[in-house]
Scaffold this motif. Structure first.
Motif, mmCIF file in Angstrom:
data_model
loop_
_atom_site.group_PDB
_atom_site.id
_atom_site.type_symbol
_atom_site.label_atom_id
_atom_site.label_comp_id
_atom_site.label_asym_id
_atom_site.label_seq_id
_atom_site.Cartn_x
_atom_site.Cartn_y
_atom_site.Cartn_z
ATOM 1 N N PRO A 21 0.831 -1.255 0.096
ATOM 2 C CA PRO A 21 -0.132 0.081 -0.062
ATOM 3 C C PRO A 21 0.854 1.457 0.228
ATOM 4 C CG PRO A 21 -0.762 -1.508 1.749
ATOM 5 C CD PRO A 21 0.658 -2.026 1.234
ATOM 6 N N LEU A 22 0.368 2.288 -0.673
ATOM 7 C CA LEU A 22 1.044 3.524 -0.857
ATOM 8 C C LEU A 22 1.306 4.117 0.679
ATOM 9 C CD1 LEU A 22 -0.354 4.881 -3.864
ATOM 10 C CD2 LEU A 22 1.956 4.762 -3.657
ATOM 11 N N ASP A 23 0.271 3.801 1.424
ATOM 12 C CA ASP A 23 0.468 4.605 3.033
ATOM 13 C C ASP A 23 1.752 3.801 3.425
ATOM 14 O OD1 ASP A 23 -1.435 6.121 3.048
ATOM 15 O OD2 ASP A 23 -2.833 4.683 3.692
ATOM 16 N N ARG A 24 2.233 2.595 3.108
ATOM 17 C CA ARG A 24 3.120 1.980 3.749
ATOM 18 C C ARG A 24 4.644 2.594 3.176
ATOM 19 N NH1 ARG A 24 3.238 -4.383 3.726
ATOM 20 N NH2 ARG A 24 1.063 -3.731 4.607
ATOM 21 N N ILE A 25 4.396 2.686 1.864
ATOM 22 C CA ILE A 25 5.633 3.196 1.057
ATOM 23 C C ILE A 25 5.804 4.764 1.754
ATOM 24 C CG2 ILE A 25 6.227 4.396 -1.142
ATOM 25 C CD1 ILE A 25 6.434 1.249 -1.061
ATOM 26 N N ALA A 26 5.040 5.698 2.147
ATOM 27 C CA ALA A 26 4.954 6.745 2.700
ATOM 28 C C ALA A 26 5.672 6.700 3.945
ATOM 29 C CB ALA A 26 3.754 7.434 2.683
ATOM 30 N N ASP A 27 5.364 5.790 4.741
ATOM 31 C CA ASP A 27 6.000 5.570 6.231
ATOM 32 C C ASP A 27 7.426 5.117 6.049
ATOM 33 O OD1 ASP A 27 3.570 6.214 7.228
ATOM 34 O OD2 ASP A 27 2.975 4.217 7.561
ATOM 35 N N ARG A 28 7.827 4.411 4.956
ATOM 36 C CA ARG A 28 9.217 4.042 4.746
ATOM 37 C C ARG A 28 9.802 5.334 4.473
ATOM 38 N NH1 ARG A 28 8.327 -1.707 1.370
ATOM 39 N NH2 ARG A 28 7.375 -2.830 3.445
ATOM 40 N N ALA A 29 9.445 5.957 3.345
ATOM 41 C CA ALA A 29 10.071 7.256 2.819
ATOM 42 C C ALA A 29 10.555 8.159 3.979
ATOM 43 C CB ALA A 29 9.329 7.823 1.899
ATOM 44 N N ALA A 30 9.482 8.382 4.889
ATOM 45 C CA ALA A 30 9.329 9.520 5.997
ATOM 46 C C ALA A 30 10.425 8.943 7.087
ATOM 47 C CB ALA A 30 7.913 9.470 6.707
ATOM 48 N N SER A 31 10.575 7.737 7.176
ATOM 49 C CA SER A 31 11.488 7.297 8.170
ATOM 50 C C SER A 31 13.072 7.109 7.599
ATOM 51 C CB SER A 31 11.233 5.907 8.891
ATOM 52 O OG SER A 31 11.235 4.838 7.733
ATOM 53 N N ASP A 32 13.218 7.296 6.281
ATOM 54 C CA ASP A 32 14.485 6.916 5.571
ATOM 55 C C ASP A 32 15.277 8.086 5.865
ATOM 56 O OD1 ASP A 32 16.365 5.524 3.581
ATOM 57 O OD2 ASP A 32 15.693 7.510 2.386
ATOM 58 N N GLY A 33 14.916 9.467 5.306
ATOM 59 C CA GLY A 33 15.592 10.556 5.611
ATOM 60 C C GLY A 33 16.907 10.742 4.733
ATOM 61 N N SER A 34 17.322 9.831 4.108
ATOM 62 C CA SER A 34 18.749 9.858 3.492
ATOM 63 C C SER A 34 18.944 10.511 2.300
ATOM 64 C CB SER A 34 19.222 8.368 3.139
ATOM 65 O OG SER A 34 18.312 7.826 2.206
ATOM 66 N N LEU A 35 17.605 10.925 1.563
ATOM 67 C CA LEU A 35 17.781 11.340 0.122
ATOM 68 C C LEU A 35 17.452 12.702 0.433
ATOM 69 C CD1 LEU A 35 15.751 8.937 -1.742
ATOM 70 C CD2 LEU A 35 18.251 9.067 -1.481
ATOM 71 N N PRO A 36 18.319 13.834 -0.209
ATOM 72 C CA PRO A 36 18.095 15.302 -0.224
ATOM 73 C C PRO A 36 17.227 15.805 -1.445
ATOM 74 C CG PRO A 36 20.518 14.843 -1.034
ATOM 75 C CD PRO A 36 19.703 13.520 -0.697
#
Length: 323
Positions: A93-108
């Motif tokens: 689900p896209l919500d799960r993708i969003a959570d992963r992206a928010a917790s990643d934080g490595s990409l400027p």
């Protein structure tokens, strides 16, 4: 020419010799302003792919049997097959993708883009020729003073070293792999309008930003994806923007998770599909499941159109964005 191509390939996350290239099918930029003029029915859909419109009904005039100086006839480029979702894979689900992206934080967040495109060029009418696919790679880089450069090269990473068809000269012909189609430097510019303005990193403001790119009264999912493509043709999103975009997409009506897919550059991603039944098309968005970054977007026709020589399943365009 070779130097520019080598720079592009070094920036590509997948080596040119990767065996996954050899077994993959092939796929310019969405003509959004043309879409606004042709915003209903079949003409609007063709507007997404059209390079030019002539009085004789020609869309991106291409002749497959042009005789080249010092060579024989131009070979037709094989039309790429649609990407296929891996059987038995689990949709994310896209919500799960969003959570992963928010917790990643490595990409400027970075202004500019690096994108490989495959786009169909069409003709219509009595003199119509079979459609062909035109591959290009484009790198846009911005400098601190607000100026930017754009390099466009004719190259197909699925067929490294082989001649490439182009109609950017403007006479359609084959050129060597890595042929520079254009190299331009633009003076400083600081526009405060999307897609040149800095994109926000919360979902509500990003949705409004994309709606301003579209500029139509009511942005449907097809138009939302067009606006996303235009955003990514100007910006390389960071982790926070990826998370916000995934949340916007999660609310898009009719955009459904489909499962795992390998994109045209051999990267593993998650596919999200929108059936644009009003325009006889199918849009597939591919996201990196770990970072939420958009890897690619595929536009496929689902209904044959004899006027343009299209068959159901033809890939009209494909964009692969890289960092």
């Amino acid at each position: 020419m070779a130097d520019e191509l080598e720079l592009l390939r070094r920036a590509n996350p997948v080596p040119s010799g990767d065996p996954r290239f050899q077994d993959r099918p092939l796929n310019q930029h969405a003509e959004r302003r043309l879409n606004q003029l042709l915003h209903s029915g079949r003409p609007r859909r063709l507007g997404r792919w059209a390079w030019s419109l002539g009085t004789a009904g020609v869309v991106g005039v291409v002749v497959l049997t042009l005789t080249l100086s010092g060579s024989t006839t131009m070979p037709a480029a094989a039309a790429p097959r649609p990407l296929v979702v891996e059987a038995g894979s689990t949709p994310v689900p896209l919500d799960r993708i969003a959570d992963r992206a928010a917790s990643d934080g490595s990409l400027p967040l970075r202004q500019g883009t690096h994108v490989q495109t495959w786009s169909m060029s069409l003709t219509s009418g009595a003199e119509a020729r079979p459609p062909i696919t035109l591959p290009e790679e484009r790198v846009v880089r911005w400098k601190a003073d607000g100026s930017h450069t754009e390099l466009v090269v004719a190259t197909d990473p699925n067929h490294p070293g082989k001649p490439v068809i182009t109609d950017a000269d403007p006479v359609p012909r084959t050129v060597e792999d890595g042929h520079v189609l254009s190299r331009q430097t633009y003076p400083p510019s600081w526009s405060d309008a999307p897609p040149w303005a800095r994109p926000p990193h919360d979902a509500e403001r990003l949705r409004a930003y994309l709606d301003e790119i579209d500029r139509l009264d009511a942005m449907d999912t097809s138009e939302l994806l067009d606006a996303v493509a235009e955003l990514l043709d100007n910006w390389t999103l960071g982790s926070r923007e990826n998370a916000a975009l995934a949340r916007v997409l999660a609310d898009a009506k009719g955009l459904r998770p489909a499962g795992a897919v390998t994109d045209r550059l051999g990267r593993q991603g998650q596919a999200y599909v929108y059936d644009d039944t009003a325009r006889s098309g199918r849009l597939m968005l591919i996201l990196d499941p770990a970072t939420g970054a958009v890897l690619g977007m595929e536009d496929t026709v689902t209904k044959a159109d004899p006027e343009y020589g299209l068959k159901a399943g033809d890939v009209m365009s494909y964009r692969a964005w890289m960092r």
